[in-house]
Design a protein around this motif. Structure first.
Motif, PDB file in Angstrom:
ATOM      1  N   HIS A 107       0.701  -1.199   0.039  1.00  0.00           N
ATOM      2  CA  HIS A 107       0.011   0.171   0.125  1.00  0.00           C
ATOM      3  C   HIS A 107       0.789   1.158  -0.077  1.00  0.00           C
ATOM      4  O   HIS A 107       0.440   2.337  -0.476  1.00  0.00           O
ATOM      5  CB  HIS A 107      -1.074   0.140   1.251  1.00  0.00           C
ATOM      6  CG  HIS A 107      -1.888  -0.986   1.038  1.00  0.00           C
ATOM      7  ND1 HIS A 107      -3.128  -0.458   0.274  1.00  0.00           N
ATOM      8  CD2 HIS A 107      -2.113  -2.272   1.665  1.00  0.00           C
ATOM      9  CE1 HIS A 107      -3.837  -1.696   0.585  1.00  0.00           C
ATOM     10  NE2 HIS A 107      -3.136  -2.781   1.299  1.00  0.00           N
ATOM     11  N   GLN A 108       2.228   1.175   0.581  1.00  0.00           N
ATOM     12  CA  GLN A 108       2.878   2.389   0.349  1.00  0.00           C
ATOM     13  C   GLN A 108       3.794   2.407  -1.019  1.00  0.00           C
ATOM     14  O   GLN A 108       4.520   3.464  -1.112  1.00  0.00           O
ATOM     15  CB  GLN A 108       4.254   2.106   1.507  1.00  0.00           C
ATOM     16  CG  GLN A 108       3.707   2.168   2.785  1.00  0.00           C
ATOM     17  CD  GLN A 108       4.612   1.830   3.745  1.00  0.00           C
ATOM     18  OE1 GLN A 108       5.866   1.667   3.461  1.00  0.00           O
ATOM     19  NE2 GLN A 108       4.335   1.764   5.009  1.00  0.00           N
ATOM     20  N   PHE A 109       3.241   1.560  -2.056  1.00  0.00           N
ATOM     21  CA  PHE A 109       3.836   1.889  -3.226  1.00  0.00           C
ATOM     22  C   PHE A 109       2.793   1.748  -4.308  1.00  0.00           C
ATOM     23  O   PHE A 109       2.687   0.750  -5.232  1.00  0.00           O
ATOM     24  CB  PHE A 109       4.786   0.587  -3.482  1.00  0.00           C
ATOM     25  CG  PHE A 109       5.841   0.485  -2.625  1.00  0.00           C
ATOM     26  CD1 PHE A 109       6.915   1.202  -2.529  1.00  0.00           C
ATOM     27  CD2 PHE A 109       5.892  -0.144  -1.376  1.00  0.00           C
ATOM     28  CE1 PHE A 109       8.033   1.206  -1.630  1.00  0.00           C
ATOM     29  CE2 PHE A 109       6.905  -0.278  -0.428  1.00  0.00           C
ATOM     30  CZ  PHE A 109       7.948   0.306  -0.700  1.00  0.00           C
ATOM     31  N   PRO A 110       1.714   2.558  -4.371  1.00  0.00           N
ATOM     32  CA  PRO A 110       0.527   2.430  -4.982  1.00  0.00           C
ATOM     33  C   PRO A 110       0.617   2.506  -6.623  1.00  0.00           C
ATOM     34  O   PRO A 110      -0.037   1.777  -7.419  1.00  0.00           O
ATOM     35  CB  PRO A 110      -0.386   3.623  -4.659  1.00  0.00           C
ATOM     36  CG  PRO A 110       0.496   4.617  -3.843  1.00  0.00           C
ATOM     37  CD  PRO A 110       1.945   3.888  -3.541  1.00  0.00           C
ATOM     38  N   ASP A 111       1.815   3.090  -7.058  1.00  0.00           N
ATOM     39  CA  ASP A 111       1.773   3.342  -8.539  1.00  0.00           C
ATOM     40  C   ASP A 111       3.168   2.457  -9.015  1.00  0.00           C
ATOM     41  O   ASP A 111       3.503   2.764 -10.055  1.00  0.00           O
ATOM     42  CB  ASP A 111       2.064   4.783  -8.955  1.00  0.00           C
ATOM     43  CG  ASP A 111       0.841   5.668  -8.611  1.00  0.00           C
ATOM     44  OD1 ASP A 111      -0.208   5.059  -8.568  1.00  0.00           O
ATOM     45  OD2 ASP A 111       0.863   6.737  -8.041  1.00  0.00           O
ATOM     46  N   MET A 112       3.655   1.754  -8.284  1.00  0.00           N
ATOM     47  CA  MET A 112       4.863   0.910  -8.501  1.00  0.00           C
ATOM     48  C   MET A 112       4.786   0.158  -9.862  1.00  0.00           C
ATOM     49  O   MET A 112       3.856  -0.835  -9.637  1.00  0.00           O
ATOM     50  CB  MET A 112       5.569   0.133  -7.411  1.00  0.00           C
ATOM     51  CG  MET A 112       6.717  -0.371  -7.658  1.00  0.00           C
ATOM     52  SD  MET A 112       7.459  -1.025  -6.037  1.00  0.00           S
ATOM     53  CE  MET A 112       6.363  -2.419  -5.596  1.00  0.00           C
ATOM     54  N   PRO A 113       5.486  -0.013 -10.592  1.00  0.00           N
ATOM     55  CA  PRO A 113       5.197  -0.834 -11.818  1.00  0.00           C
ATOM     56  C   PRO A 113       6.024  -2.367 -11.622  1.00  0.00           C
ATOM     57  O   PRO A 113       6.887  -2.449 -10.826  1.00  0.00           O
ATOM     58  CB  PRO A 113       6.084  -0.098 -13.072  1.00  0.00           C
ATOM     59  CG  PRO A 113       7.050   0.870 -12.388  1.00  0.00           C
ATOM     60  CD  PRO A 113       6.648   1.176 -10.846  1.00  0.00           C
ATOM     61  N   ARG A 126      -4.854 -13.925  -5.511  1.00  0.00           N
ATOM     62  CA  ARG A 126      -5.562 -13.973  -4.283  1.00  0.00           C
ATOM     63  C   ARG A 126      -4.877 -13.210  -3.133  1.00  0.00           C
ATOM     64  O   ARG A 126      -5.733 -12.529  -2.592  1.00  0.00           O
ATOM     65  CB  ARG A 126      -5.683 -15.410  -3.806  1.00  0.00           C
ATOM     66  CG  ARG A 126      -6.470 -16.160  -4.498  1.00  0.00           C
ATOM     67  CD  ARG A 126      -6.567 -17.653  -3.890  1.00  0.00           C
ATOM     68  NE  ARG A 126      -5.253 -18.448  -3.654  1.00  0.00           N
ATOM     69  CZ  ARG A 126      -4.947 -19.257  -4.512  1.00  0.00           C
ATOM     70  NH1 ARG A 126      -5.550 -19.547  -5.695  1.00  0.00           N
ATOM     71  NH2 ARG A 126      -3.628 -19.868  -4.143  1.00  0.00           N
ATOM     72  N   TYR A 127      -3.673 -12.985  -3.103  1.00  0.00           N
ATOM     73  CA  TYR A 127      -3.015 -11.988  -2.343  1.00  0.00           C
ATOM     74  C   TYR A 127      -3.294 -10.567  -2.541  1.00  0.00           C
ATOM     75  O   TYR A 127      -3.749  -9.761  -1.711  1.00  0.00           O
ATOM     76  CB  TYR A 127      -1.530 -12.205  -2.304  1.00  0.00           C
ATOM     77  CG  TYR A 127      -0.886 -11.051  -1.519  1.00  0.00           C
ATOM     78  CD1 TYR A 127      -0.757 -11.082  -0.290  1.00  0.00           C
ATOM     79  CD2 TYR A 127      -0.024 -10.033  -2.117  1.00  0.00           C
ATOM     80  CE1 TYR A 127      -0.103 -10.232   0.582  1.00  0.00           C
ATOM     81  CE2 TYR A 127       0.342  -9.291  -1.296  1.00  0.00           C
ATOM     82  CZ  TYR A 127       0.690  -9.264  -0.033  1.00  0.00           C
ATOM     83  OH  TYR A 127       1.147  -8.305   0.865  1.00  0.00           O
ATOM     84  N   LEU A 128      -3.378 -10.035  -3.845  1.00  0.00           N
ATOM     85  CA  LEU A 128      -3.803  -8.828  -4.167  1.00  0.00           C
ATOM     86  C   LEU A 128      -5.345  -8.382  -3.884  1.00  0.00           C
ATOM     87  O   LEU A 128      -5.734  -7.462  -3.296  1.00  0.00           O
ATOM     88  CB  LEU A 128      -3.327  -8.560  -5.662  1.00  0.00           C
ATOM     89  CG  LEU A 128      -1.933  -8.687  -6.052  1.00  0.00           C
ATOM     90  CD1 LEU A 128      -1.888  -8.366  -7.425  1.00  0.00           C
ATOM     91  CD2 LEU A 128      -1.069  -7.321  -5.684  1.00  0.00           C
ATOM     92  N   ASP A 129      -5.797  -9.268  -4.090  1.00  0.00           N
ATOM     93  CA  ASP A 129      -7.368  -9.193  -4.069  1.00  0.00           C
ATOM     94  C   ASP A 129      -7.878  -9.067  -2.211  1.00  0.00           C
ATOM     95  O   ASP A 129      -8.674  -8.289  -2.113  1.00  0.00           O
ATOM     96  CB  ASP A 129      -8.318 -10.371  -4.224  1.00  0.00           C
ATOM     97  CG  ASP A 129      -8.464 -10.254  -5.955  1.00  0.00           C
ATOM     98  OD1 ASP A 129      -8.077  -9.372  -6.471  1.00  0.00           O
ATOM     99  OD2 ASP A 129      -8.637 -11.515  -6.380  1.00  0.00           O
ATOM    100  N   SER A 130      -7.021 -10.037  -1.481  1.00  0.00           N
ATOM    101  CA  SER A 130      -7.179  -9.843  -0.033  1.00  0.00           C
ATOM    102  C   SER A 130      -6.447  -8.199   0.253  1.00  0.00           C
ATOM    103  O   SER A 130      -7.316  -7.967   1.513  1.00  0.00           O
ATOM    104  CB  SER A 130      -6.278 -10.824   0.456  1.00  0.00           C
ATOM    105  OG  SER A 130      -4.906 -10.776   0.583  1.00  0.00           O
ATOM    106  N   GLN A 131      -5.678  -7.701  -0.311  1.00  0.00           N
ATOM    107  CA  GLN A 131      -5.161  -6.571  -0.018  1.00  0.00           C
ATOM    108  C   GLN A 131      -5.790  -5.197  -0.513  1.00  0.00           C
ATOM    109  O   GLN A 131      -5.534  -4.367  -0.289  1.00  0.00           O
ATOM    110  CB  GLN A 131      -3.692  -6.403  -0.110  1.00  0.00           C
ATOM    111  CG  GLN A 131      -2.700  -7.423   0.547  1.00  0.00           C
ATOM    112  CD  GLN A 131      -2.785  -7.329   2.293  1.00  0.00           C
ATOM    113  OE1 GLN A 131      -2.392  -6.299   2.575  1.00  0.00           O
ATOM    114  NE2 GLN A 131      -3.243  -8.311   2.779  1.00  0.00           N
ATOM    115  N   ASN A 132      -6.907  -5.632  -1.306  1.00  0.00           N
ATOM    116  CA  ASN A 132      -7.546  -4.656  -2.110  1.00  0.00           C
ATOM    117  C   ASN A 132      -6.417  -3.820  -3.097  1.00  0.00           C
ATOM    118  O   ASN A 132      -6.570  -2.762  -3.002  1.00  0.00           O
ATOM    119  CB  ASN A 132      -8.392  -3.804  -1.162  1.00  0.00           C
ATOM    120  CG  ASN A 132      -9.385  -2.973  -2.000  1.00  0.00           C
ATOM    121  OD1 ASN A 132      -9.799  -3.346  -3.109  1.00  0.00           O
ATOM    122  ND2 ASN A 132      -9.685  -1.640  -1.415  1.00  0.00           N
TER     123      ASN A 132
END
Length: 201
Positions: free
Chosen positions: A70-76, A92-98
């Protein structure tokens, strides 16, 4: 995922004696020998993470901390192009972290992904079984900034690494020996990787 399914199909048709699988679906025709577990890590250079860090506090990287994406919202990112167990785990991990990653490269070749990370172009998700390639890359480029390996915050899910063989099939002694050597090698590899997690690189 596709590789494990294809190997399972070959085993059912007698084209293989056994295979090393990831999260193989239960099958009454198979005997499953648990070997280890795998999980996801993030790989990137420290300079790259500093560039894309959007948190309010300064970014201090240690091996004990898990990276909060969440501290790197635009990171490629670079990611796999094909269907795989790793891709499903990432999703699944990304979905769990929104989280919705900014994936700018899709290529199913970890060597290329590692090279892109070394050039400070992207970060990438990497399963434990691939991390030795990161270590080898750093060793081959001692004058370059090393690619760091980071745990992910709240990443608790793991995949199963298993040896799959036909159920109740006769197993010659050499195959028993091979299975044991393979099992020990994977366990030793998993232990070795722990020494290379940031900041040890």
């Amino acid at each position: 995922l596709d590789d494990t399914k294809n190997l399972a199909d070959k085993l059912l048709h007698g084209q293989l004696d056994l295979f090393l699988g990831i999260d193989c679906a239960a099958n009454e025709h198979f005997d499953v020998i648990p070997v280890s577990h795998d999980t996801l890590y993030l790989i990137a250079t420290e300079a790259f993470l500093q560039r894309w860090h959007a948190g309010e506090d300064p970014l201090i990287l240690t091996g004990e901390q898990a990276l909060n994406l969440h501290q790197f919202p635009d990171m490629p990112f670079a990611g796999n192009a094909s269907v795989s167990t790793t891709n499903h785990l990432i999703r699944r991990y990304l979905d769990s972290q929104n989280l919705c990653p900014n994936q700018i490269f899709s290529i199913s070749d970890y060597e290329t992904q590692i090279s892109l990370c070394a050039r400070n172009l992207v970060a990438a998700f990497c399963p434990r079984l691939i991390l030795e390639h990161v270590i080898d890359y750093n060793a081959a480029h001692p004058d370059a900034e090393p690619i760091q390996i980071f745990r992910l915050k709240d990443m608790e899910e793991k995949t199963r690494i298993e040896i799959i063989r036909p159920h109740q099939s006769y197993t010659p002694q050499y195959l028993h020996h091979f299975i044991e050597v393979l099992r020990r090698r994977i366990l030793a590899y998993s232990e070795k990787i722990e020494f290379y997690l940031a900041p040890h690189l």
